[in-house]
Design a protein around this motif. Sequence first.
Motif, short mmCIF file in Angstrom:
data_model
loop_
_atom_site.label_atom_id
_atom_site.label_comp_id
_atom_site.label_asym_id
_atom_site.label_seq_id
_atom_site.Cartn_x
_atom_site.Cartn_y
_atom_site.Cartn_z
N TRP A 1 5.05 6.61 12.77
CA TRP A 1 4.50 5.26 12.94
C TRP A 1 4.42 4.52 11.60
O TRP A 1 4.64 3.29 11.55
CB TRP A 1 3.14 5.28 13.64
CG TRP A 1 1.93 5.70 12.85
CD1 TRP A 1 1.35 6.93 12.83
CD2 TRP A 1 1.13 4.87 11.98
NE1 TRP A 1 0.24 6.94 12.01
CE2 TRP A 1 0.08 5.67 11.48
CE3 TRP A 1 1.19 3.53 11.59
CZ2 TRP A 1 -0.89 5.20 10.60
CZ3 TRP A 1 0.22 3.05 10.71
CH2 TRP A 1 -0.80 3.87 10.23
N ILE A 2 4.16 5.25 10.52
CA ILE A 2 4.09 4.60 9.21
C ILE A 2 5.49 4.12 8.80
O ILE A 2 5.65 3.03 8.24
CB ILE A 2 3.49 5.56 8.17
CG1 ILE A 2 2.02 5.80 8.50
CG2 ILE A 2 3.64 5.01 6.76
CD1 ILE A 2 1.36 6.89 7.67
N SER A 3 6.50 4.91 9.12
CA SER A 3 7.88 4.48 8.85
C SER A 3 8.23 3.23 9.65
O SER A 3 8.85 2.29 9.13
CB SER A 3 8.85 5.62 9.20
OG SER A 3 10.18 5.18 9.17
N ARG A 4 7.82 3.20 10.91
CA ARG A 4 8.13 2.05 11.76
C ARG A 4 7.37 0.79 11.32
O ARG A 4 7.75 -0.33 11.67
CB ARG A 4 7.86 2.38 13.22
CG ARG A 4 8.78 3.47 13.77
CD ARG A 4 8.73 3.58 15.27
NE ARG A 4 9.50 4.72 15.77
CZ ARG A 4 10.82 4.76 15.86
NH1 ARG A 4 11.53 3.70 15.49
NH2 ARG A 4 11.45 5.84 16.32
N PRO B 1 9.25 21.67 16.88
CA PRO B 1 10.56 21.02 17.02
C PRO B 1 10.86 20.18 15.79
O PRO B 1 9.97 19.86 14.99
CB PRO B 1 10.38 20.14 18.26
CG PRO B 1 8.92 19.80 18.26
CD PRO B 1 8.22 21.03 17.73
N ALA B 2 12.11 19.81 15.64
CA ALA B 2 12.47 18.88 14.57
C ALA B 2 11.73 17.56 14.77
O ALA B 2 11.48 17.13 15.90
CB ALA B 2 13.98 18.64 14.58
N ALA B 3 11.37 16.93 13.67
CA ALA B 3 10.65 15.66 13.74
C ALA B 3 11.59 14.54 14.18
O ALA B 3 12.81 14.63 13.99
CB ALA B 3 10.05 15.33 12.37
N PRO B 4 11.06 13.46 14.77
CA PRO B 4 11.90 12.31 15.12
C PRO B 4 12.58 11.74 13.88
O PRO B 4 12.07 11.88 12.76
CB PRO B 4 10.90 11.30 15.71
CG PRO B 4 9.70 12.11 16.08
CD PRO B 4 9.65 13.26 15.13
N SER B 5 13.70 11.10 14.06
CA SER B 5 14.47 10.60 12.92
C SER B 5 13.66 9.66 12.04
O SER B 5 13.80 9.66 10.81
CB SER B 5 15.74 9.90 13.40
OG SER B 5 15.44 8.82 14.27
N ALA B 6 12.79 8.86 12.65
CA ALA B 6 11.99 7.91 11.87
C ALA B 6 10.96 8.61 10.99
O ALA B 6 10.44 8.00 10.04
CB ALA B 6 11.29 6.92 12.80
N THR C 1 0.83 -1.20 0.00
CA THR C 1 0.00 0.00 0.00
C THR C 1 0.87 1.25 0.00
O THR C 1 1.85 1.34 0.73
CB THR C 1 -0.93 0.00 1.22
OG1 THR C 1 -1.81 -1.13 1.12
CG2 THR C 1 -1.75 1.28 1.29
N LEU C 2 0.47 2.20 -0.83
CA LEU C 2 1.11 3.53 -0.86
C LEU C 2 0.13 4.55 -0.33
O LEU C 2 -1.06 4.54 -0.70
CB LEU C 2 1.53 3.90 -2.28
CG LEU C 2 2.11 5.31 -2.45
CD1 LEU C 2 3.28 5.31 -3.43
CD2 LEU C 2 1.05 6.32 -2.93
N LEU C 3 0.61 5.44 0.55
CA LEU C 3 -0.19 6.53 1.07
C LEU C 3 0.34 7.85 0.55
O LEU C 3 1.55 8.05 0.44
CB LEU C 3 -0.16 6.56 2.60
CG LEU C 3 -0.70 5.33 3.34
CD1 LEU C 3 -0.58 5.54 4.85
CD2 LEU C 3 -2.14 5.04 2.95
N VAL C 4 -0.58 8.77 0.25
CA VAL C 4 -0.21 10.15 -0.01
C VAL C 4 -0.65 10.94 1.22
O VAL C 4 -1.84 11.12 1.47
CB VAL C 4 -0.89 10.70 -1.27
CG1 VAL C 4 -0.51 12.17 -1.48
CG2 VAL C 4 -0.50 9.88 -2.49
N ASP C 5 0.32 11.32 2.02
CA ASP C 5 0.19 12.01 3.31
C ASP C 5 -0.16 11.04 4.43
O ASP C 5 -0.72 9.96 4.20
CB ASP C 5 -0.79 13.18 3.25
CG ASP C 5 -0.15 14.40 2.56
OD1 ASP C 5 1.09 14.49 2.55
OD2 ASP C 5 -0.89 15.24 2.04
N ALA C 6 0.21 11.46 5.65
CA ALA C 6 0.23 10.54 6.78
C ALA C 6 -0.78 10.87 7.87
O ALA C 6 -0.91 10.11 8.84
CB ALA C 6 1.64 10.51 7.38
#
Length: 321
Positions: free
Chosen positions: A126-129, A158-163, A82-87
């Motif tokens: 969460w989508i990356s994980r 703040p900067a986003a988490p690395s994941a 599955t591909l998502l456009v936006d999270a």
Amino acid sequence: MTNVYKLSRRGFCLCCIGATTMAAAGGWLSPRQSFAKAKGIVEMIRADAAKASIKIYKLRGNVAILEGSGGNMGVLTGSDGTLLVDAGITATRPRIMEALASLDNAPVKHLVNTHWHFDHADGNEWISREGAKILAHDNTRKNLMAAVRVEDWNFNFPAAPSAAIPTETFSGEKTVVLNKSTLLLKHHPNAHTDGDIAVTLAEANVLHAGDIYWNGIYPFIDYSTGGSIDGTIRAVEAMLLDTSDQTIIVPGHGHPVSNKSELRDYREMLVAIRDRIGTLKRQKRTLEEIIAANPTAPFDQKWGQFVITPAFFTKLVYEGV
């Protein structure tokens, strides 16, 4: 606050932080005043998202839209995953997963961010994980990696988490072939932000416009990260050239199924309001005087009935003319 400004799944986004606390009479509050009244807005958004339902719109072939988690999310299913456009917003994760499972049991393997804003990229981590690769424009990655202040919200992100950081980026245009579909990704410079991309699913003839296009709603323009009224208009004009009367056009906010005729109306509204406010500004009118002149009046009934009020949109256009 009237029902127009209540948190709701239709069209709601963090982009509206500066507009959710308009004075009852419709006057514009300064960003600092707005934020003072909207203290805790991120928590409010997450709490609202935690309760929000997700509505599924099946478009053509294996393409669908999920409405209810920040911006409208595109879904492309198939054997490549599955591909998502936006999270969307992380708090809606259980209902997003349920909606995706009803479309296809394949895992989410790919994510495209149309830009960096919270209501479109909060779910990146969460989508990356889950195993997805994240693709975005170079500037979206830049904005997610750094602490960013959005002046019109008086808010520091703040900067986003690395994941949550995109694993692949591009500039200009990029073509991706997945799930027997050709995806054409096109950067539109300095529109809603400096990193906006539109995603065309060629075989289905569907265009996801991200926050360049707000269907039936005045849009937010993020000058802090390179957005502009002129760039937004140029992007809309380019999308009009790239689409046909048969193209399904998905906006970032508003009813998720739109078309070229409605996008053309949006362009005409943007141009007319820009020109009206530009004329008044060249006459050395102050922002307060221009708001009092109500230059958006002919369009307010159709476009000014949600969180970006006529006064706030006037202020946004004033910044860029």
